[in-house]
Design an enzyme around this catalytic site. Sequence first.
Site, PDB file in Angstrom:
ATOM      1  N   ASN A 296       0.809  -1.206   0.000  1.00 49.38           N
ATOM      2  CA  ASN A 296       0.000   0.000   0.000  1.00 49.38           C
ATOM      3  C   ASN A 296       0.855   1.275   0.000  1.00 49.38           C
ATOM      4  OD1 ASN A 296      -2.277   1.504  -0.054  1.00 49.38           O
ATOM      5  ND2 ASN A 296      -2.968   1.004   2.011  1.00 49.38           N
TER       6      ASN A 296
ATOM      7  N   HIS B 123     -14.050  -5.027  11.278  1.00 51.85           N
ATOM      8  CA  HIS B 123     -13.664  -3.709  11.798  1.00 51.85           C
ATOM      9  C   HIS B 123     -14.898  -2.878  12.086  1.00 51.85           C
ATOM     10  CE1 HIS B 123      -9.314  -3.187  10.118  1.00 51.85           C
ATOM     11  NE2 HIS B 123      -9.483  -4.358  10.666  1.00 51.85           N
TER      12      HIS B 123
ATOM     13  N   ARG C 248     -13.027  -5.890  15.849  1.00 48.68           N
ATOM     14  CA  ARG C 248     -12.079  -4.846  16.218  1.00 48.68           C
ATOM     15  C   ARG C 248     -12.855  -3.555  16.393  1.00 48.68           C
ATOM     16  NH1 ARG C 248      -7.326  -2.212  12.493  1.00 48.68           N
ATOM     17  NH2 ARG C 248      -9.011  -0.740  12.044  1.00 48.68           N
TER      18      ARG C 248
ATOM     19  N   TYR D 196      -6.555   6.836  13.556  1.00 46.70           N
ATOM     20  CA  TYR D 196      -6.430   5.629  12.742  1.00 46.70           C
ATOM     21  C   TYR D 196      -7.699   4.792  12.866  1.00 46.70           C
ATOM     22  CZ  TYR D 196      -6.043   0.986  11.444  1.00 46.70           C
ATOM     23  OH  TYR D 196      -6.354  -0.190  10.857  1.00 46.70           O
TER      24      TYR D 196
ATOM     25  N   ASP E 133      -6.406  -1.728  17.745  1.00 47.64           N
ATOM     26  CA  ASP E 133      -5.137  -1.482  17.061  1.00 47.64           C
ATOM     27  C   ASP E 133      -4.616  -0.099  17.448  1.00 47.64           C
ATOM     28  OD1 ASP E 133      -4.191  -1.815  13.517  1.00 47.64           O
ATOM     29  OD2 ASP E 133      -3.030  -1.245  15.298  1.00 47.64           O
TER      30      ASP E 133
ATOM     31  N   HIS F 102      -1.820   1.047  16.442  1.00 46.38           N
ATOM     32  CA  HIS F 102      -1.170   1.471  15.192  1.00 46.38           C
ATOM     33  C   HIS F 102       0.168   2.180  15.400  1.00 46.38           C
ATOM     34  CE1 HIS F 102      -1.510   2.364  10.816  1.00 46.38           C
ATOM     35  NE2 HIS F 102      -2.249   1.286  10.884  1.00 46.38           N
TER      36      HIS F 102
ATOM     37  N   GLU G 261      -3.046  -4.361  19.465  1.00 47.49           N
ATOM     38  CA  GLU G 261      -2.201  -4.531  18.282  1.00 47.49           C
ATOM     39  C   GLU G 261      -1.283  -3.337  18.065  1.00 47.49           C
ATOM     40  OE1 GLU G 261      -4.473  -4.992  14.736  1.00 47.49           O
ATOM     41  OE2 GLU G 261      -2.796  -4.509  13.432  1.00 47.49           O
TER      42      GLU G 261
ATOM     43  N   GLU H  18       2.185  -6.783  11.167  1.00 47.77           N
ATOM     44  CA  GLU H  18       1.637  -6.656   9.812  1.00 47.77           C
ATOM     45  C   GLU H  18       2.636  -6.008   8.863  1.00 47.77           C
ATOM     46  OE1 GLU H  18      -1.822  -4.251  10.816  1.00 47.77           O
ATOM     47  OE2 GLU H  18      -0.967  -2.646   9.609  1.00 47.77           O
TER      48      GLU H  18
ATOM     49  N   ARG I 194       1.384 -11.081  13.333  1.00 49.24           N
ATOM     50  CA  ARG I 194       0.463 -10.586  12.312  1.00 49.24           C
ATOM     51  C   ARG I 194       1.044 -10.650  10.898  1.00 49.24           C
ATOM     52  NH1 ARG I 194      -4.073  -8.648  11.873  1.00 49.24           N
ATOM     53  NH2 ARG I 194      -3.713  -6.439  11.427  1.00 49.24           N
TER      54      ARG I 194
ATOM     55  N   HIS J 280      -2.656 -10.253   9.136  1.00 49.42           N
ATOM     56  CA  HIS J 280      -3.201  -8.999   8.621  1.00 49.42           C
ATOM     57  C   HIS J 280      -4.104  -9.320   7.435  1.00 49.42           C
ATOM     58  CE1 HIS J 280      -2.020  -4.877   6.640  1.00 49.42           C
ATOM     59  NE2 HIS J 280      -3.087  -4.743   7.391  1.00 49.42           N
TER      60      HIS J 280
ATOM     61  N   ASP K 121      -6.140  -3.428   1.653  1.00 51.99           N
ATOM     62  CA  ASP K 121      -5.025  -3.232   0.713  1.00 51.99           C
ATOM     63  C   ASP K 121      -4.238  -4.513   0.470  1.00 51.99           C
ATOM     64  OD1 ASP K 121      -4.634  -1.798   3.474  1.00 51.99           O
ATOM     65  OD2 ASP K 121      -2.666  -2.619   3.015  1.00 51.99           O
TER      66      ASP K 121
ATOM     67  N   GLU L 223      -7.713 -11.490  10.142  1.00 48.47           N
ATOM     68  CA  GLU L 223      -8.395 -10.206   9.892  1.00 48.47           C
ATOM     69  C   GLU L 223      -9.128 -10.303   8.569  1.00 48.47           C
ATOM     70  OE1 GLU L 223      -5.749  -6.909   9.742  1.00 48.47           O
ATOM     71  OE2 GLU L 223      -7.336  -5.431   9.509  1.00 48.47           O
TER      72      GLU L 223
ATOM     73  N   TRP M 216       2.408   7.069  11.740  1.00 53.13           N
ATOM     74  CA  TRP M 216       0.988   7.037  11.331  1.00 53.13           C
ATOM     75  C   TRP M 216       0.396   5.700  11.699  1.00 53.13           C
ATOM     76  CZ3 TRP M 216      -1.732   3.863   7.884  1.00 53.13           C
ATOM     77  CH2 TRP M 216      -3.096   4.215   7.792  1.00 53.13           C
TER      78      TRP M 216
HETATM   79  C1  CS2 Z   1      -4.295  -1.849   9.890  1.00 57.87           C
HETATM   80  C2  CS2 Z   1      -4.255  -1.624   8.408  1.00 57.87           C
HETATM   81  O1  CS2 Z   1      -5.716  -3.631   9.373  1.00 57.87           O
HETATM   82  C3  CS2 Z   1      -4.914  -3.183  10.203  1.00 57.87           C
HETATM   83  O2  CS2 Z   1      -4.598  -3.732  11.260  1.00 57.87           O
HETATM   84  O3  CS2 Z   1      -3.101  -1.688  10.552  1.00 57.87           O
HETATM   85  O4  CS2 Z   1      -5.468  -1.044   8.054  1.00 57.87           O
HETATM   86  C4  CS2 Z   1      -3.127  -0.747   7.903  1.00 57.87           C
HETATM   87  O5  CS2 Z   1      -3.310   0.556   8.391  1.00 57.87           O
HETATM   88  C5  CS2 Z   1      -3.147  -0.744   6.401  1.00 57.87           C
HETATM   89  O6  CS2 Z   1      -3.045  -2.069   5.960  1.00 57.87           O
HETATM   90  C6  CS2 Z   1      -1.993   0.073   5.852  1.00 57.87           C
HETATM   91  O7  CS2 Z   1      -1.963  -0.029   4.454  1.00 57.87           O
HETATM   92 MG    MG Z   2      -2.938  -2.962  12.197  1.00 61.58          MG
END
Ligand code: CS2
Ligand code: MG
Length: 403
Positions: A38, A123, A148, A160, A211, A213, A237, A263, A284, A313, A317, A340, A403
Amino acid sequence: MPIITSAKVIVTSPGRNFVTLKIETDEGIYGLGDATLNGRELAVASYLTDHVTPCLIGRDAHRIEDIWQFLYKGAYWRRGPVTMSAIAAVDTALWDIKGKVAGLPVYQLLGGAAREGVMVYGHANGATIEETIEAALIYQSEGYKAIRIQSGVPGLASTYGVSKDRYFYEPADADLPTENVWSTEKYLRSVPPLFEKAREALGWDVHLLHDAHHRLTPIEAARLGKDLEPFRPFWLEDAVPAENQANFRLIRQHTTTPLAVGEIFSSVWDCKQLIEEQLIDYIRATVVHAGGITHLRRIASFADMHNVRTGCHGATDLSPVCMAAALHFDLSVPNFGVQEYMRHTPETDAAFPHAYTFDRGMMHPGDKPGLGVEIDEDLAAKYEYKRAFLPVNRLEDGTMFNW
Ligand code: CS2
Ligand code: MG
């Protein structure tokens, strides 16, 4: 034996960018691999087209391990997300071919089903706690056993995991990186009430995940882990960026909240210490970013020795080709934890017809030979690549952040 006669990279953007490798053989059998990274899609497309596919022509497609080792050791510049996503795409396509030649779904080549189905998590998100709970109740009504929960943070314009569209979350949102503003203090105050309200509304028979993040320091992650203990999260996470794997020792000293990470990992080396010191509970890493089915099985076996389970993960994407491969892996691996499952859009599903199914919180890859996923090349050709970056994050004082 099926000899590789061609290997082409297909870049398509049915709602978001995907990179797919198609390897064809002299027996008319072909295989697919996801190569989507991504925000850096064309880097992997070029790595494949310019540095990998010319080396594949004429090789025996059955020699998955030898080709994997050739591409890994032969690269000289080992590891990293671009290299390992390219290797993953080749590996995945070769497993697809092997399954088709054998007339078996890939999970049967991996030792067969170790369970009846694959538990997935969805999610639920919203701008407020109330909106998030409302979304979570929908997931619960659809039979999800794991959800989640991510909600907006009072005082922050964005955070996020909270999407404009309640069902589909796509973070790569602009031609150049958008700048988000972050406050850990505001975030840390917002999560415990989210979990408290979620348990009140959803009860205790559903797994709740969250998450962070990559946005906390170890002691902040310890604080959040402790605060969430009464609500029994399934996992917290990406609590802390994991370049320094030893960071997780401090979190472990303070909290029993299970930890998940990985991930963005591209090889077993990114998680060796985390696993062997049991600093995490779920790994992950994914088929598409961690070297394919072959390497992910190595990571899973290493994790199994240290009581760590898988939690691949599965964001939007990662293409349906990766989702299919992940489900074959998930069904067969002994130390499976959870998968996920962020649903793809209908236009993505149309471009990638697949055999995998979802039923009341559980998924199955299906029993078609190979991975059981296709790419509709005519439809894919209609979706032009459109550059899209992931956002970046700054603290409220302007400091560049994670991020
Ligand atoms: C996230 C993702 O799914 C998750 O746990 O961390 O949405 C992540 O932000 C994206 O895959 C980034 O491209
Ligand atoms: Mg994640």
